[in-house]
Design an enzyme around this catalytic site. Structure first.
Site, short mmCIF file in Angstrom:
data_model
loop_
_atom_site.label_atom_id
_atom_site.label_comp_id
_atom_site.label_asym_id
_atom_site.label_seq_id
_atom_site.Cartn_x
_atom_site.Cartn_y
_atom_site.Cartn_z
N TYR A 147 -46.84 -36.43 -48.45
CA TYR A 147 -46.76 -37.89 -48.33
C TYR A 147 -46.06 -38.31 -47.04
CZ TYR A 147 -47.65 -37.55 -53.39
OH TYR A 147 -48.18 -37.26 -54.62
N HIS A 255 -46.05 -25.97 -62.95
CA HIS A 255 -46.21 -24.77 -62.11
C HIS A 255 -45.64 -24.95 -60.69
CE1 HIS A 255 -49.77 -27.01 -60.68
NE2 HIS A 255 -49.50 -26.40 -59.56
N1 SAM Z 1 -51.10 -34.93 -62.98
C1 SAM Z 1 -52.04 -35.15 -61.90
C2 SAM Z 1 -53.30 -34.36 -62.13
O1 SAM Z 1 -53.32 -33.44 -62.95
O2 SAM Z 1 -54.30 -34.68 -61.47
C3 SAM Z 1 -51.44 -34.87 -60.53
C4 SAM Z 1 -50.81 -33.52 -60.34
S1 SAM Z 1 -50.10 -33.33 -58.73
C5 SAM Z 1 -50.15 -31.58 -58.55
C6 SAM Z 1 -48.37 -33.66 -58.97
C7 SAM Z 1 -48.04 -35.12 -59.14
O3 SAM Z 1 -46.64 -35.23 -59.44
C8 SAM Z 1 -48.29 -35.95 -57.89
O4 SAM Z 1 -48.99 -37.10 -58.21
C9 SAM Z 1 -46.90 -36.25 -57.38
O5 SAM Z 1 -46.79 -37.47 -56.67
C10 SAM Z 1 -46.11 -36.30 -58.68
N2 SAM Z 1 -44.67 -36.10 -58.48
C11 SAM Z 1 -44.08 -35.17 -57.69
N3 SAM Z 1 -42.75 -35.29 -57.77
C12 SAM Z 1 -42.49 -36.31 -58.60
C13 SAM Z 1 -41.28 -36.91 -59.07
N4 SAM Z 1 -40.09 -36.44 -58.68
N5 SAM Z 1 -41.38 -37.95 -59.92
C14 SAM Z 1 -42.60 -38.43 -60.32
N6 SAM Z 1 -43.77 -37.88 -59.92
C15 SAM Z 1 -43.71 -36.84 -59.06
#
Ligand code: SAM
Length: 350
Positions: A147, A255
């Site tokens: 990001y 993961h």
């Molecule tokens: N759950 C979705 C999917 O299966 O398509 C997205 C998975 S993606 C690998 C990880 C998601 O976690 C991203 O949208 C990211 O912005 C969010 N994320 C990462 N750190 C976070 C945090 N500290 N608090 C909230 N969301 C977070």
């Protein structure tokens, strides 16, 4: 003795795997599949002109795509062949196909490919190589790598969106969720998965909880016809209060994080859950003997803070936070799923 033909083919297939991936990434980036969908039957020179590339290079790329099953060629008497998409490319490689994987392909090309080109260092150090691959010090994977600009953020969101569109229905329909009225999709990104849940379970409303940077861009991804069954809340799931819900969804989250961070997150979820609340975990579940699937084991090589686990390992982890596993589904899609129910108070973090 002479090598067996099958063995030889297998090893060559593995050696050439990266060339096939890069041919797919390049044809996708150069919009070859979109072009041949709108104008099937172009020859290499015509495609070259449209994609602004050399005729020689385009011919090689098109022929490679034919050999990979991504294009069909039709020979013509005394003329160069013409090309059109196959079923596979029409289904997954067009920008506007319902199951388009184009966003994820671009992410693989821009982000995963550079990381894997430093795989030897990653293996030697047991750490991800974001600094070597992208030339900047990155402490926090999402903020610093995915990001760090508007374009990078949209690219990452597009990638997550495309996978969630392909896997969402399989995950959303894996279990009977009729006992739950409200769900919270933690790290739910563009909401693609949440919309699949509300489609599959009328009466369920889902709050997507994700970082402010993501939530502010999520409207780019909303389906044309939305109702108010999906809403978005911005926050950090390690620090902020989590929205109240009967069911928490964690899809492709655990993961990525270290044991300590996983423990913080699961403890927070456990603390807001009362007995009977659900936790739906969706990840690639490794075989119990850790011999497959290679998709999960290859993903582990990108060396995030976290790790890939089997269904039993996830079950034990969730049990330590007071959730018992009710059902496990190997969906035959890209992600598997597990439904757990809160019964006990947190036991401990390990
Ligand atoms: N759950 C979705 C999917 O299966 O398509 C997205 C998975 S993606 C690998 C990880 C998601 O976690 C991203 O949208 C990211 O912005 C969010 N994320 C990462 N750190 C976070 C945090 N500290 N608090 C909230 N969301 C977070």
């Amino acid at each position: 003795s002479e090598p067996k033909k099958d063995d030889l083919h297998r090893i060559i297939h593995l050696m050439d795997g990266f060339k096939a991936s890069k041919a797919l990434f390049t044809a996708s980036k150069m919009c070859v599949f979109d072009l041949l969908q709108s104008r099937p039957g172009l020859d290499a020179a015509q495609v070259a002109q449209e994609i602004k590339a050399s005729v020689k290079g385009t011919e090689c790329l098109l022929e490679a795509c034919v050999s990979l099953g991504l294009l069909k060629s039709k020979p013509r008497a005394c003329q160069k062949p013409v090309y059109k998409n196959t079923h596979l490319s029409s289904r997954f490689l067009l920008s506007d196909a319902p199951f388009s994987m184009r966003g994820y392909i671009q992410h693989c090309d821009d982000t995963v490919w550079p990381l894997f080109s430093h795989l030897e260092s990653a293996v030697r150090e047991g750490a991800n190589q974001r600094e070597k691959a992208f030339g900047k010090t990155s402490k926090e994977m999402f903020q610093d790598t995915f990001y760090n600009s508007r374009e990078a953020k949209l690219r990452f969101m597009n990638a997550m969106h495309s996978i969630a569109k392909v896997t969402g229905r399989a995950v959303a329909t894996a279990f009977d969720l009729s006992r739950f009225k409200t769900a919270c999709d933690l790290g739910g990104c563009t909401g693609a998965m949440a919309y699949e849940f509300t489609k599959a379970h009328p009466g369920l409303s889902v709050t997507v909880f994700d970082l402010p940077a993501v939530v502010e861009m999520s409207e780019h991804f909303h389906p044309l016809h939305t109702d108010n069954s999906v809403s978005f809340v911005a926050g950090d799931f390690f620090k902020d209060e989590l929205p109240k819900a009967d069911l928490y969804i964690l899809a492709r989250i655990l993961h990525d994080w270290s044991d300590d961070k996983v423990c913080i997150l699961l403890s927070k979820i456990a603390n807001v859950c009362t007995a009977g609340c659900g936790l739906l975990l969706s990840e690639i579940f490794l075989d119990e003997d850790r011999r497959g699937p290679s998709r999960g084991l290859l993903q582990a090589l990108s060396m995030s803070e976290g790790k890939q686990s089997s269904a039993t390992e996830y079950s034990l982890l969730l049990k330590s936070h007071g959730f018992v596993t009710a059902h496990v589904r190997h969906t035959d899609n890209l992600l598997d799923a597990m439904l757990c129910i809160k019964v006990l108070s947190n036991l401990f973090c390990f």
